[in-house]
Motif scaffolding. Structure first.
Motif, short mmCIF file in Angstrom:
data_model
loop_
_atom_site.label_atom_id
_atom_site.label_comp_id
_atom_site.label_asym_id
_atom_site.label_seq_id
_atom_site.Cartn_x
_atom_site.Cartn_y
_atom_site.Cartn_z
N MET A 129 0.84 -1.18 0.00
CA MET A 129 0.00 0.00 0.00
C MET A 129 0.89 1.24 0.00
O MET A 129 1.72 1.41 0.88
CB MET A 129 -0.89 -0.02 1.25
N CYS A 130 0.73 2.05 -0.97
CA CYS A 130 1.53 3.26 -1.10
C CYS A 130 0.66 4.46 -0.77
O CYS A 130 -0.46 4.58 -1.26
CB CYS A 130 2.07 3.36 -2.54
N MET A 131 1.18 5.33 0.09
CA MET A 131 0.42 6.52 0.42
C MET A 131 1.35 7.73 0.39
O MET A 131 2.56 7.59 0.55
CB MET A 131 -0.28 6.38 1.78
N THR A 132 0.76 8.87 0.21
CA THR A 132 1.53 10.11 0.17
C THR A 132 1.79 10.59 1.59
O THR A 132 1.18 10.12 2.55
CB THR A 132 0.77 11.20 -0.60
N LYS A 133 2.68 11.56 1.73
CA LYS A 133 2.96 12.12 3.05
C LYS A 133 1.73 12.80 3.64
O LYS A 133 1.50 12.73 4.85
CB LYS A 133 4.13 13.09 2.99
N SER A 134 0.93 13.43 2.81
CA SER A 134 -0.27 14.08 3.33
C SER A 134 -1.28 13.04 3.81
O SER A 134 -1.97 13.25 4.81
CB SER A 134 -0.90 15.01 2.28
N GLU A 135 -1.36 11.89 3.13
CA GLU A 135 -2.23 10.81 3.59
C GLU A 135 -1.70 10.22 4.89
O GLU A 135 -2.47 9.91 5.81
CB GLU A 135 -2.35 9.71 2.53
N LEU A 136 -0.37 10.10 4.99
CA LEU A 136 0.25 9.62 6.22
C LEU A 136 -0.04 10.57 7.37
O LEU A 136 -0.39 10.14 8.47
CB LEU A 136 1.77 9.47 6.02
N GLU A 137 0.08 11.87 7.11
CA GLU A 137 -0.22 12.87 8.14
C GLU A 137 -1.67 12.76 8.59
O GLU A 137 -1.97 12.87 9.78
CB GLU A 137 0.08 14.28 7.61
N ALA A 138 -2.58 12.52 7.65
CA ALA A 138 -4.00 12.37 8.00
C ALA A 138 -4.19 11.14 8.90
O ALA A 138 -4.97 11.17 9.86
CB ALA A 138 -4.84 12.25 6.73
N LYS A 139 -3.48 10.06 8.60
CA LYS A 139 -3.56 8.84 9.43
C LYS A 139 -3.03 9.12 10.84
O LYS A 139 -3.61 8.67 11.83
CB LYS A 139 -2.78 7.69 8.80
N VAL A 140 -1.92 9.84 10.92
CA VAL A 140 -1.35 10.18 12.22
C VAL A 140 -2.33 11.02 13.04
O VAL A 140 -2.54 10.78 14.23
CB VAL A 140 0.00 10.92 12.05
N GLU A 141 -2.95 11.99 12.40
CA GLU A 141 -3.94 12.83 13.10
C GLU A 141 -5.14 11.99 13.57
O GLU A 141 -5.65 12.20 14.65
CB GLU A 141 -4.42 13.98 12.20
N GLU A 142 -5.55 11.02 12.75
CA GLU A 142 -6.65 10.14 13.13
C GLU A 142 -6.25 9.28 14.33
O GLU A 142 -7.04 9.10 15.27
CB GLU A 142 -7.05 9.26 11.94
N VAL A 143 -5.03 8.77 14.34
CA VAL A 143 -4.53 7.99 15.48
C VAL A 143 -4.52 8.85 16.73
O VAL A 143 -4.97 8.42 17.80
CB VAL A 143 -3.11 7.42 15.19
N ARG A 144 -4.04 10.08 16.63
CA ARG A 144 -4.02 10.99 17.78
C ARG A 144 -5.43 11.25 18.30
O ARG A 144 -5.65 11.30 19.52
CB ARG A 144 -3.35 12.30 17.40
#
Length: 92
Positions: A1-16
């Motif tokens: 699964m490949c994701m962009t840095k902005s998608e990664l940032e969105a995932k991090v914010e969701e985890v938080r």
């Protein structure tokens, strides 16, 4: 699964967000448990039954080994040490 840095940032914010929700839920749970403990203490109970639950509040004991004292008395415990390696995800 490949994701962009902005998608990664969105995932991090969701985890938080979910971590914050879990912490809030944990605090609510602890407060409710403290109320139940108060009820048990006020009524001098170790066991109580409701329509949907059996509640117990009793002392329990746990025996552990004092590693520092064992090392002082016996020396190195290296041959008895079991090491497990695992991955840990940390988000700060």
């Amino acid at each position: 699964m490949c994701m962009t840095k902005s998608e990664l940032e969105a995932k991090v914010e969701e985890v938080r967000k979910y971590k914050a929700m879990a912490e809030e839920a944990s605090n609510i749970q602890k407060a409710l448990e403290q109320e139940i403990i108060s009820y048990m203490n006020e009524n001098n109970l170790t066991e109580e039954f409701t329509d949907s639950a059996k509640i117990t509040y009793k002392p329990q004991t746990r025996a552990t080994l004092d590693k520092k004292r064992l090392e002082e008395d016996l020396g190195s415990l290296e041959e008895y040490t079991k090491t497990t390696t695992y991955n840990v995800l940390r988000i700060k």
